[in-house]
Design an enzyme around this catalytic site. Structure first.
Site, PDB file in Angstrom:
ATOM      1  CB  SER A  61      -0.837   0.145   1.362  1.00  0.00           C
ATOM      2  OG  SER A  61      -1.715  -0.757   1.474  1.00  0.00           O
ATOM      3  CD  GLN A  62      -1.345   6.959  -1.482  1.00  0.00           C
ATOM      4  OE1 GLN A  62      -2.047   6.385  -0.933  1.00  0.00           O
ATOM      5  NE2 GLN A  62      -0.938   8.147  -1.754  1.00  0.00           N
TER       6      GLN A  62
END
Length: 216
Positions: A61-62
């Site tokens: 994930s970011q």
């Protein structure tokens, strides 16, 4: 590439600048080397403001989303946390720095094995990994003070609600296969549930008996 400099820049510009204020979380993200959780060829991109592929049609994930979801759990260090979707192991590493015990489930064996290796290299021995259908939770270890789901669900599996402790918090993306809303469920001490919609997001699908049937 100087990873220490890149990591501090990530935290300053992507995390603190966007309103994340939990000091323990910020310190954990400054400390945990995100680049060891991606393939070596992508290490130079590990601190960029974007999710990255990690193989098996999955992503890490970011960084901001990792921080946001973690902050929503409101951890003080005493908690028993369940993570659904181990993936690269980076989110589990952040949780391990902030909670007492972390239980994380990954359905894809190669990802789980790579995550275990990365976590062990950092001495994060308070993380337990199971290779299984995450949508059923980890019933024999329940209840959990916090549950975090790192894949998008069509709805909130009742299994997660049942395995959430009184006073606990569940953070999960809910919506279609292509876009979701990040939701926080709080179970009050009397068992009453409250629901907050936090922000729009996009995750890979939560696949399993109580999620999407397939990843296609």
């Amino acid at each position: 590439m100087n990873f220490d400099v890149a990591r501090k820049r990530m935290v300053d510009l992507q995390i603190i600048a966007r309103g994340v204020s939990d000091r323990r979380l910020i310190d954990a993200m400054l400390k945990i080397p995100r680049h060891i959780f991606v393939e070596e060829a992508m290490a130079a991109q590990a601190y960029s403001d974007t999710p990255l592929p990690i193989g098996e049609k999955q992503t890490i994930s970011q960084p901001y989303m990792v921080a946001l979801m973690t902050e929503l759990l409101v951890l003080d260090g005493s908690e028993k946390v369940l993570e659904i979707g181990t993936g690269s192991g980076y989110q589990a590493a952040i949780l391990a720095a902030l909670a007492d015990r972390v239980y994380t489930i990954e359905r894809i064996r190669p990802l789980a094995l790579r995550a275990r290796k990365a976590l062990d290299s950092l001495g994060l021995l308070n993380v337990n990994i199971r290779i299984s259908d995450g949508t059923t939770g980890w019933e024999e270890e329940a209840p959990f003070d916090a549950i975090i789901v790192t894949a998008g669900a069509p709805d909130i599996p009742q299994k997660f609600i049942d395995q959430l402790a009184l006073g606990g918090r569940l953070v999960i993306p809910v919506g279609s296969q292509f876009e979701q809303v990040l939701v926080r469920i709080t179970k009050d001490v009397d068992g009453t549930l409250s629901r907050e919609q936090i922000t729009g997001c996009r995750f890979v699908k939560l696949v399993g008996a109580y999620g999407w049937n397939t990843e296609d």
